[in-house]
Scaffold this motif. Structure first.
Motif, PDB file in Angstrom:
ATOM      1  N   UNK A  25       0.828  -1.207   0.000  1.00  0.00           N
ATOM      2  CA  UNK A  25       0.000   0.000   0.000  1.00  0.00           C
ATOM      3  C   UNK A  25       0.862   1.255   0.000  1.00  0.00           C
ATOM      4  N   UNK A  26       1.956   1.241   0.760  1.00  0.00           N
ATOM      5  CA  UNK A  26       2.858   2.380   0.779  1.00  0.00           C
ATOM      6  C   UNK A  26       3.474   2.594  -0.597  1.00  0.00           C
ATOM      7  N   UNK A  27       3.912   1.517  -1.222  1.00  0.00           N
ATOM      8  CA  UNK A  27       4.497   1.614  -2.554  1.00  0.00           C
ATOM      9  C   UNK A  27       3.542   2.257  -3.551  1.00  0.00           C
ATOM     10  N   UNK A  28       2.289   1.835  -3.524  1.00  0.00           N
ATOM     11  CA  UNK A  28       1.293   2.413  -4.432  1.00  0.00           C
ATOM     12  C   UNK A  28       1.010   3.875  -4.078  1.00  0.00           C
ATOM     13  N   UNK A  29       0.945   4.175  -2.801  1.00  0.00           N
ATOM     14  CA  UNK A  29       0.646   5.542  -2.365  1.00  0.00           C
ATOM     15  C   UNK A  29       1.728   6.512  -2.818  1.00  0.00           C
TER      16      UNK A  29
ATOM     17  N   UNK B 290       1.453   9.678  -5.550  1.00  0.00           N
ATOM     18  CA  UNK B 290       1.472  10.954  -4.831  1.00  0.00           C
ATOM     19  C   UNK B 290       1.935  12.130  -5.689  1.00  0.00           C
ATOM     20  N   UNK B 291       2.467  11.857  -6.849  1.00  0.00           N
ATOM     21  CA  UNK B 291       3.005  12.960  -7.634  1.00  0.00           C
ATOM     22  C   UNK B 291       2.900  12.729  -9.130  1.00  0.00           C
ATOM     23  N   UNK B 292       3.452  13.669  -9.890  1.00  0.00           N
ATOM     24  CA  UNK B 292       3.257  13.682 -11.335  1.00  0.00           C
ATOM     25  C   UNK B 292       4.273  12.878 -12.154  1.00  0.00           C
ATOM     26  N   UNK B 293       5.251  12.235 -11.508  1.00  0.00           N
ATOM     27  CA  UNK B 293       6.293  11.552 -12.277  1.00  0.00           C
ATOM     28  C   UNK B 293       5.737  10.328 -12.996  1.00  0.00           C
ATOM     29  N   UNK B 294       6.184  10.155 -14.234  1.00  0.00           N
ATOM     30  CA  UNK B 294       5.763   8.978 -14.985  1.00  0.00           C
ATOM     31  C   UNK B 294       6.555   7.758 -14.500  1.00  0.00           C
ATOM     32  N   UNK B 295       6.076   6.578 -14.848  1.00  0.00           N
ATOM     33  CA  UNK B 295       6.654   5.339 -14.333  1.00  0.00           C
ATOM     34  C   UNK B 295       8.105   5.141 -14.767  1.00  0.00           C
TER      35      UNK B 295
END
Length: 106
Positions: free
Chosen positions: A26-30, A34-39
């Motif tokens: 869940x932390x990893x997904x959050x 949380x921001x605009x950076x692409x994968x």
């Protein structure tokens, strides 16, 4: 799509500490959401962080993910080379060899 096999130690921790493992996911997904950076950028940052802490397994893992997303080996190597003045050549050289494990043919 075939599900990627997670490292054995990570799997063992998730089995032994189920709630902890769920919280990590869940932390990893959050943090990713949380921001605009692409994968692709996220993976390059994670490769750099893994390099800085000298985590071969993490460099391998995030390099695989980056390559699957279309990040070029040159982009990965550049993200590591940029760290030279911060973490030093020996750490950079080690990370380059770890990326080589996945990008160079025997």
């Amino acid at each position: 799509m075939e599900k990627k096999k997670l490292p054995k130690n990570y799997q063992n921790i998730r089995i032994r500490y189920e709630e902890y493992g769920q919280a990590l996911s869940q932390l990893g997904m959050a943090v990713k959401n949380a921001g605009p950076l692409d994968e692709k950028t996220v993976q390059l940052i994670q490769i750099a962080a893994a390099t800085a802490i000298k985590s071969e397994g993490s460099v391998h893992s995030h390099t695989r993910r980056a390559l699957e997303l279309g990040v070029t080996p040159d982009e990965i190597y550049h993200s590591i080379l940029l760290l030279t003045s911060i973490i030093g050549f020996p750490s950079v050289a080690a990370a380059i060899s770890w990326v080589d494990d996945l990008t160079l043919e025997d």
